[in-house]
Design an enzyme around this catalytic site. Structure first.
Site, PDB file in Angstrom:
ATOM      1  N   ASN A 107      31.097  32.117  32.213  1.00 27.77           N
ATOM      2  CA  ASN A 107      30.611  33.444  31.767  1.00 27.77           C
ATOM      3  C   ASN A 107      31.088  33.941  30.425  1.00 27.77           C
ATOM      4  O   ASN A 107      32.197  34.559  30.425  1.00 27.77           O
ATOM      5  CB  ASN A 107      30.706  34.522  32.930  1.00 27.77           C
ATOM      6  CG  ASN A 107      30.296  35.901  32.626  1.00 27.77           C
ATOM      7  OD1 ASN A 107      29.662  36.115  31.705  1.00 27.77           O
ATOM      8  ND2 ASN A 107      30.644  36.583  33.300  1.00 27.77           N
TER       9      ASN A 107
ATOM     10  N   LYS B   5      30.227  36.248  28.644  1.00 24.83           N
ATOM     11  CA  LYS B   5      30.082  37.807  28.586  1.00 24.83           C
ATOM     12  C   LYS B   5      29.491  38.114  27.095  1.00 24.83           C
ATOM     13  O   LYS B   5      28.666  37.139  26.604  1.00 24.83           O
ATOM     14  CB  LYS B   5      31.465  38.497  28.472  1.00 24.83           C
ATOM     15  CG  LYS B   5      31.987  37.992  29.909  1.00 24.83           C
ATOM     16  CD  LYS B   5      33.144  38.901  30.538  1.00 24.83           C
ATOM     17  CE  LYS B   5      33.544  38.337  31.721  1.00 24.83           C
ATOM     18  NZ  LYS B   5      34.655  39.198  32.591  1.00 24.83           N
TER      19      LYS B   5
ATOM     20  N   HIS C 275      27.317  41.718  38.561  1.00 26.23           N
ATOM     21  CA  HIS C 275      28.821  41.603  38.046  1.00 26.23           C
ATOM     22  C   HIS C 275      29.248  42.833  38.036  1.00 26.23           C
ATOM     23  O   HIS C 275      28.445  43.879  37.576  1.00 26.23           O
ATOM     24  CB  HIS C 275      28.682  41.009  36.482  1.00 26.23           C
ATOM     25  CG  HIS C 275      30.183  40.519  36.039  1.00 26.23           C
ATOM     26  ND1 HIS C 275      30.936  41.580  35.661  1.00 26.23           N
ATOM     27  CD2 HIS C 275      30.627  39.461  36.172  1.00 26.23           C
ATOM     28  CE1 HIS C 275      31.794  40.774  35.191  1.00 26.23           C
ATOM     29  NE2 HIS C 275      31.994  39.623  35.719  1.00 26.23           N
TER      30      HIS C 275
ATOM     31  N   GLU D 144      34.752  38.082  43.289  1.00 26.79           N
ATOM     32  CA  GLU D 144      35.686  38.562  41.944  1.00 26.79           C
ATOM     33  C   GLU D 144      36.353  40.005  42.251  1.00 26.79           C
ATOM     34  O   GLU D 144      35.815  40.941  42.158  1.00 26.79           O
ATOM     35  CB  GLU D 144      34.549  38.750  40.799  1.00 26.79           C
ATOM     36  CG  GLU D 144      34.095  37.440  40.302  1.00 26.79           C
ATOM     37  CD  GLU D 144      33.589  37.359  38.697  1.00 26.79           C
ATOM     38  OE1 GLU D 144      34.176  36.645  38.258  1.00 26.79           O
ATOM     39  OE2 GLU D 144      33.369  38.320  38.700  1.00 26.79           O
TER      40      GLU D 144
ATOM     41  N   GLY E  90      39.740  39.679  33.877  1.00 26.22           N
ATOM     42  CA  GLY E  90      40.380  40.020  32.398  1.00 26.22           C
ATOM     43  C   GLY E  90      41.755  40.542  32.259  1.00 26.22           C
ATOM     44  O   GLY E  90      42.336  41.057  31.443  1.00 26.22           O
TER      45      GLY E  90
ATOM     46  N   SER F  55      40.486  35.998  36.005  1.00 24.85           N
ATOM     47  CA  SER F  55      41.618  35.662  35.355  1.00 24.85           C
ATOM     48  C   SER F  55      41.746  34.007  35.738  1.00 24.85           C
ATOM     49  O   SER F  55      43.263  33.695  35.441  1.00 24.85           O
ATOM     50  CB  SER F  55      43.013  36.387  35.704  1.00 24.85           C
ATOM     51  OG  SER F  55      42.805  37.771  35.143  1.00 24.85           O
TER      52      SER F  55
ATOM     53  N   GLY G 259      35.584  33.862  32.982  1.00 24.93           N
ATOM     54  CA  GLY G 259      35.155  34.670  31.749  1.00 24.93           C
ATOM     55  C   GLY G 259      35.924  34.142  30.399  1.00 24.93           C
ATOM     56  O   GLY G 259      35.626  33.209  29.742  1.00 24.93           O
ATOM     57  N   GLY G 260      37.174  34.636  30.148  1.00 28.05           N
ATOM     58  CA  GLY G 260      37.696  34.511  28.932  1.00 28.05           C
ATOM     59  C   GLY G 260      38.167  33.072  28.793  1.00 28.05           C
ATOM     60  O   GLY G 260      37.876  32.843  27.602  1.00 28.05           O
TER      61      GLY G 260
HETATM   62  P1  PGA Z   1      37.752  36.656  33.696  1.00 29.00           P
HETATM   63  O1  PGA Z   1      36.230  36.931  34.008  1.00 29.00           O
HETATM   64  O2  PGA Z   1      38.154  35.204  33.834  1.00 29.00           O
HETATM   65  O3  PGA Z   1      37.801  36.797  32.069  1.00 29.00           O
HETATM   66  O4  PGA Z   1      38.840  37.227  34.332  1.00 29.00           O
HETATM   67  C1  PGA Z   1      35.693  36.643  35.156  1.00 29.00           C
HETATM   68  C2  PGA Z   1      34.370  37.391  35.213  1.00 29.00           C
HETATM   69  O5  PGA Z   1      34.337  38.408  34.910  1.00 29.00           O
HETATM   70  O6  PGA Z   1      33.494  36.310  35.606  1.00 29.00           O
END
Ligand code: PGA
Length: 237
Positions: free
Chosen positions: A7, A9, A85, A157, A163, A199, A220-221
Site C-alpha cells: 500500500n 499511500k 483503511h 491493522e 507507521g 510496521s 505501507g512504508g
Molecule cells: P505501515 O502501513 O506498513 O507503513 O505501517 C501499513 C498500512 O497502513 O497498511
C-alpha cells in the site's frame, strides 16, 4: 507462502515511482499485489503484478467529481481495492456504512476488496479490541451474501502499529487473528484470507513469519522501497 500487498499511500512522486519500478523490474513472484496511487497505476501495468487501488468510489461511473469508480479501475486492469483503511476513516471521516457500500460495489464488479480493521491504542488499553473488530466486520458485511463474504481479504491493522515501528507480539497477533477467523466462520460460515498490517519491515518479517494463522501482510512504508519489498516478498515465498 504468504501474500504481500503493498500500500504505497501518497508517499511517492513520479520520479520516486520511476526509481521504484526500475528497482523491481526483474521481479518474478506470485505472492505480491501492488496498490500504487491511482495516478501511477498505468506505470505498473506492463509488469505482470496484480494491481489494487487504495480506495474506490461508492458511486458507479458518472458525474462524481474527483472520484474513481470500480468500472474505471477495472478497465485499466485493477482487480483489488483497499477499503476501510484507518487513515481514511480518521482523516476523511469514512464510516463503516461507506465501507459496506464500497465492498458491495467491488463485489458487484467481481473485484476483490481488502478490508482493514483494527483498534486504536486507547481502545486496546480499555480492553475493547475484540468489540471494535466485531463491530467493524459485522458492519462492513451487512447485507452481503455469505457466499460473497469469503472473497474479501481481511487485514488486521492495529492503528497504533501503523507507521510507528511498533508491532504487537506474535501472541497478540495470533490471538486477534484467531478471534477474526472464528467470528467470520461463526457469523458468515466464511474462511477468509487474513493479513496482518502495521510496521511490517525487513527487520521483523522473520519473526512475523512464525505466525501460521496469518496468510500474509499489508505493507505501507516498506512497500515504497524496492530493495526492502523484494526482500520481504522473497522471505514470504
Ligand atoms: P505501515 O502501513 O506498513 O507503513 O505501517 C501499513 C498500512 O497502513 O497498511
Amino acid at each position: 507462502m504468504k501474500l504481500v500487498i503493498g500500500n504505497q499511500k501518497s508517499y511517492l512522486t513520479k520520479d520516486e515511482v520511476d526509481i521504484f519500478i526500475d528497482g523491481i523490474k526483474n521481479i518474478k513472484c506470485n505472492n505480491f499485489i501492488i496498490c500504487p496511487s491511482n495516478i501511477y497505476i498505468n506505470d505498473f501495468r506492463s509488469m505482470g503484478i496484480p494491481l489494487g487501488s487504495q480506495n474506490v468510489s461508492s458511486y458507479s461511473k458518472g458525474a462524481t467529481t474527483g472520484e474513481v469508480s470500480c468500472e474505471q479501475l477495472k478497465s485499466i486492469g485493477v482487480n483489488y481495492s483497499i477499503v476501510g483503511h484507518s487513515e481514511r476513516r480518521e482523516k476523511l471521516k469514512e464510516s463503516i456504512e461507506d465501507t459496506n457500500i464500497k465492498i458491495k460495489k467491488l463485489l458487484e464488479h467481481e473485484m476483490i476488496p481488502i478490508l482493514c480493521v483494527g483498534e486504536t491504542l486507547e481502545q486496546r488499553d480499555n480492553g475493547k479490541t475484540k468489540d471494535i473488530i466485531s463491530t467493524e466486520l459485522i458492519g462492513a458485511f451487512a447485507g452481503i451474501d455469505k457466499e460473497k463474504v469469503k472473497k474479501v481479504i481481511i487485514a488486521y491493522e492495529p492503528i497504533w502499529a501503523i507507521g510507528t515501528g511498533v508491532v504487537p507480539s506474535n501472541k497478540d497477533i495470533e490471538d486477534i487473528s484467531k478471534y477474526i477467523k472464528d467470528l467470520l466462520y461463526n457469523e458468515f460460515e466464511s474462511v477468509n484470507t487474513l493479513l496482518y498490517g502495521g510496521s511490517v519491515n525487513t527487520t521483523n518479517i522473520d519473526e512475523l513469519n512464525k505466525i501460521d494463522i496469518i496468510d500474509g501482510y499489508l505493507i505501507g512504508g516498506a512497500s515504497t522501497k524496492a530493495v526492502e519489498i523484494l526482500e520481504i516478498i522473497h522471505k514470504c515465498e
